[in-house]
Design a protein around this motif. Structure first.
Motif, PDB file in Angstrom:
ATOM      1  N   GLY A 181       0.847  -1.235   0.015  1.00  0.00           N
ATOM      2  CA  GLY A 181      -0.040  -0.068  -0.111  1.00  0.00           C
ATOM      3  C   GLY A 181       0.960   1.234  -0.024  1.00  0.00           C
ATOM      4  N   ALA A 182       0.212   2.288  -0.694  1.00  0.00           N
ATOM      5  CA  ALA A 182       0.700   3.558  -0.681  1.00  0.00           C
ATOM      6  C   ALA A 182       0.835   4.270   0.912  1.00  0.00           C
ATOM      7  N   ILE A 183       1.767   5.425   1.260  1.00  0.00           N
ATOM      8  CA  ILE A 183       1.990   6.025   2.477  1.00  0.00           C
ATOM      9  C   ILE A 183       1.300   7.359   2.526  1.00  0.00           C
TER      10      ILE A 183
ATOM     11  N   GLY B 120       0.030  12.211   8.057  1.00  0.00           N
ATOM     12  CA  GLY B 120      -0.238  10.651   7.658  1.00  0.00           C
ATOM     13  C   GLY B 120      -1.252  10.172   8.467  1.00  0.00           C
ATOM     14  N   ILE B 121      -2.306  10.736   8.756  1.00  0.00           N
ATOM     15  CA  ILE B 121      -3.415  10.537   9.608  1.00  0.00           C
ATOM     16  C   ILE B 121      -4.345   9.601   8.918  1.00  0.00           C
TER      17      ILE B 121
ATOM     18  N   THR C 150       0.720   5.587  12.656  1.00  0.00           N
ATOM     19  CA  THR C 150       0.274   5.841  11.166  1.00  0.00           C
ATOM     20  C   THR C 150       1.241   4.910  10.413  1.00  0.00           C
ATOM     21  N   ALA C 151       0.741   4.674   9.077  1.00  0.00           N
ATOM     22  CA  ALA C 151       1.575   3.763   8.149  1.00  0.00           C
ATOM     23  C   ALA C 151       2.851   4.306   8.142  1.00  0.00           C
TER      24      ALA C 151
ATOM     25  N   THR D 221      -4.939  12.546   0.055  1.00  0.00           N
ATOM     26  CA  THR D 221      -4.291  12.287   1.173  1.00  0.00           C
ATOM     27  C   THR D 221      -2.847  12.288   1.205  1.00  0.00           C
ATOM     28  N   GLY D 222      -2.419  12.840  -0.064  1.00  0.00           N
ATOM     29  CA  GLY D 222      -0.736  12.943  -0.114  1.00  0.00           C
ATOM     30  C   GLY D 222      -0.106  11.725  -0.037  1.00  0.00           C
ATOM     31  N   SER D 223      -0.989  10.673  -0.756  1.00  0.00           N
ATOM     32  CA  SER D 223      -0.206   9.242  -0.835  1.00  0.00           C
ATOM     33  C   SER D 223       0.995   9.217  -1.726  1.00  0.00           C
TER      34      SER D 223
END
Lengths: 328, 468
Positions: A111-113, A119-120, A133-134, A168-170
């Motif tokens: 998965g992406a971060i 990172g909430i 968080t991840a 989400t800025g992933s």
């Protein structure tokens, strides 16, 4: 034992008529086997922002089947999907595994971060003190791991989780870690690519990677180069619609710019792949999937409006996380 | 025993990420907050894209139930383009969809559920298994743990069957709007029949028998994790040239009375979810608000006529007369296994009805409508996709997943959703069981939190056309 010494040994006892040669070779072989083939890879698997399709894809592995991978290849110490333990017991296993296998375990990230708002948007677990968080977890585990493997396109490059407008800025795992990440991309990954990469790590160490961090073994040539319908392309015999038997280039096929061996390897015990069912390859292993592939059914030259235009992945790292310490 | 707070995080063996906060008073759960802890914002991702991208793109919402998102997006596009679906395509579509149900149910029962009831071998990934309440004898434990391996093969074969017609799995390629792009040829049909034969044998020999054994030794779970009996289903396995018929009927079951679902009675409720309405985004628009006070989950509440409803195999089996029982943890597990068996029979029947021929695909290219809504049941309950489009470009795409129903947080009036209701009132007789009992209850809903975490934002009373 070096090869030359081994040959010398063999020559020395070449003329022996009894079992002297075997008596000399067997202990060496036994020692070699115990050092080299008994190793199981300790694995910590983090699920972050994706659909969970890569753990499902992993379950589809054949020869070795999933149970054989568990028995013979890896010790899957932490995995949200498979582990029997739950709650704090699961987190205890994670902490103990990191200590016991520091510098020796392989971190698999699925998965992406998300990086926006600290990172909430992805919390892998909560403790009474805080949200983990991840981003926290990957930063911590990434520094302690021997290898980091990003499974699937979200983990490798952001993928669907980072598709525009990316609220989400992933980003891909490589963007938040200051170290090499082996990108085993695909949406989902073909289990052969992932299990093959694990096998390479176990038997031969780090595989050779392409310029975006993917094992060349699987991603080194394009779908187009290996496609069964290449002869149609060469004769400019293009499908008029989905479902046709000719070249799918006209129907949006991303084969020419997609590194993957799908046409030869195929999927799920090697029975089929997208072009075989008369649909285009949508380039799911590429660094800019899905934005670089849409509209899916529009031919490559006419794809992608400006806002989704593909760019080579930049070298620059994402925002840096403040701490690589154990967040627990 | 005084009031205790338990943080159950992470809840493992499911799809996605889940944490649960429990309050326990005098040995009983008195409060439960189920918290989905990841958010991707899929409906925003759909905006501005060509509407035909929905079939492939929305499958990426969920790994374990990808096909059903592609299916409902295809129904939606069939409506927008006014496609006619050929008979072969109807069978093929349902075979592809059913294969994913088989995969899901087998994996849920064995990979996710089994370690709740059976002692697994003491090696990764089963280390530190809590065996405080494992009730089978040594032989049965060993036998059922061995069936995990059989399940590895049977679930892989389910996806093999899917890929044979769908090209790959998860995220199949051939089930599209207008039909199916693959030709049902005799070699594929034969191969698929062999696969479904194996899968059916597995379900008969192992899954049904194992379900019976577990339900026998854990009989008390027929009274643990009960819900009020409010069920909702959109029906499963669509047939007809306009997808207008459904094999397993849906409905709204309340007070033992079954009615047709009316989509205009579905309402969102974001009281306790991390979302806010923003005036600057226009009426009805919401946006993520991860620090909203009092909120505890990324799952938005969804209500039908102001009430919470539960979906899944138990709802389907009950409404279609295949299962009469209660509303408990074990009822949900038994209904899922029963459904698995029924689906193997259906797939075999449909395969035999296929007529070898060309790919049954006819996609119209002119749009007939600019908004539409389509529904079906997914593995774990009711699924809805709706779209507003402008010249084939998506203006708004909304998705209400089964998890939004089952894992609904409390609504504005403080009423609990199905999972929270099932948890509250449960006895936790000892500290060793603080995760075991809630874990069994939660897993019986087949949680998929990847699906939960998508924004849906449906303006009610604005969509008239409904596909049934």
């Amino acid at each position: 034992m070096e090869k030359d010494n081994f040959f010398q040994l063999c020559q020395e006892y070449n003329g022996a008529t009894d079992y002297t040669l075997s008596a000399h070779i067997l202990p060496i072989t036994r020692q070699y086997l115990s050092c080299n083939t008994q190793r199981k890879l300790p694995v910590i698997w983090l699920e972050t922002s994706d659909s969970g399709d890569n753990n499902i894809a992993f379950m589809n592995t054949t020869y070795p089947y999933l149970n054989q991978v568990f028995t013979d290849m890896i010790d899957l110490l932490y995995s949200n999907t498979f582990m029997a333990a739950q709650g704090q017991d699961a987190l205890d296993i994670l902490n103990e595994a990191v200590e016991a296998y520091r510098g020796k375990f392989t971190l698999v990230v699925e998965g992406a971060i998300p990086t926006k708002d600290h990172g909430i948007y992805n919390v892998i677990a909560r403790t009474k003190q805080r949200n983990i968080t991840a981003w926290d977890a990957v930063t911590w585990l990434g520094t302690a791991a021997e290898y980091v493997v990003a499974i699937g396109t979200c983990a490798s490059f952001g993928g669907a989780s980072a598709a525009a407008p990316n609220l989400t800025g992933s980003v891909g795992v490589g963007k938040v870690l200051k170290r090499e990440v082996i990108n085993v991309s695909g949406c989902p990954v073909n289990p052969d690519w992932f299990v093959g990469t694990l096998a390479h790590l176990i038997m031969y160490g780090r595989p050779e990677l392409d310029d975006i961090g993917r094992p060349k073994l699987f991603y080194g040539s394009t779908v187009h180069q290996q496609c069964q319908r290449r002869s149609y392309f060469d004769k400019k015999d293009f499908a008029e619609k989905l479902g046709d038997k000719e070249c799918m280039f006209s129907q949006g096929c991303m084969g020419p710019r997609t590194g993957s061996d799908c046409p030869n390897r195929q999927w799920i015990n090697h029975v089929s792949w997208p072009v075989k069912v008369n649909t285009p390859c949508i380039g799911c292993t590429t660094h800019d999937f899905p934005d670089g592939s849409v509209p899916f059914f529009t031919s490559l030259s006419k794809k992608s409006k400006d806002q989704y235009h593909e760019q080579k992945p930049s070298e620059e790292k994402g925002e840096e996380h403040e701490s690589t310490k154990n967040p627990f | 025993m005084s009031l205790q707070k338990i943080l159950f995080s992470p809840v493992t063996r499911l799809s996605g990420l889940l944490s649960v906060e429990l309050e326990i008073d005098n040995g009983y759960i008195t409060e439960a907050n189920v918290s989905s802890t990841m958010y991707r914002g899929y409906e925003y991702i759909m905006r501005g894209r060509h509407v035909t991208d929905a079939v492939y793109l929305t499958q990426r919402i969920c790994g374990i139930c990808s096909t059903v998102h592609g299916a409902v997006a295809s129904y939606l596009l069939d409506e927008l383009y006014d496609n006619d679906i050929q008979e072969n395509a109807q069978y093929l579509r349902n075979i592809i969809l059913a294969a994913d149900f088989l995969q899901n149910h087998i994996r849920h029962f064995y990979f996710f559920g089994l370690p709740d009831f059976v002692v697994m071998p003491d090696r990764p990934p089963f280390l530190k298994q809590n065996c405080f309440d494992c009730r089978l004898d040594e032989n049965d434990n060993r036998r059922l743990a061995g069936h995990y391996i059989e399940a590895v093969k049977a679930s892989e074969k389910s996806h093999q069957l899917l890929a044979l017609f769908g090209g790959k799995a998860p995220h199949q390629h051939s089930f599209l709007h207008g039909g199916v792009a693959v030709a049902p040829t005799v070699d594929k049909i034969t191969q698929a029949l062999a696969l479904i034969g194996d899968i059916r044998e597995f379900v008969q020999r192992y899954m049904l028998v194992d379900t019976e054994l577990i339900s026998h030794f854990y009989q008390d779970y027929f009274h643990i994790g009960e819900t009020p009996g409010c069920f909702l289903s959109f029906g499963l396995f669509r047939f007809g040239t306009k997808n207008e018929q459904v094999l397993w009927k849906g409905g709204v079951l309340e007070n033992n009375c079954l009615t047709e679902p009316r989509l205009d009675l579905i309402q969102e409720d974001i009281a306790r979810a991390w979302f806010e309405r923003a005036k600057w985004l226009g009426e009805g628009e919401i946006h993520p608000a991860p620090h909203k006070p009092g909120a505890y989950t990324w799952t938005k509440g969804v209500l039908y006529r102001g009430r919470h409803f539960e979906g899944g195999p138990l709802a389907r089996m009950g409404m279609n007369g295949y299962y009469q029982g209660g509303t408990s943890t074990m009822d949900r597990i038994v209904a899922r296994s029963l459904e698995t068996f029924l689906i193997t029979e259906l797939v075999e029947k449909w395969l035999k009805r296929l007529q070898p021929g060309e790919p049954p695909l006819k996609q119209k290219t002119e749009l007939a409508k600019n908004k539409g809504i389509a529904v079906t049941d997914a593995m774990r309950g009711a699924l809805l996709h709706s779209a507003y489009i402008k010249e084939a470009e998506v203006e708004k795409y909304d998705i209400i997943t089964p998890t939004a129903w089952n894992f609904s947080p409390k609504d504005h009036a403080g009423h609990r959703g199905p999972v929270e209701t099932a948890l509250v009132g449960t006895s936790i007789p000892s500290a060793e069981l603080k995760y075991v009992i809630p874990g069994r209850i939660i897993r019986s809903f087949d949680p998929c939190l990847s699906c939960a975490t998508h924004l849906f934002d449906r303006r009610t009373n604005t969509i008239e056309e409904v596909i049934y």
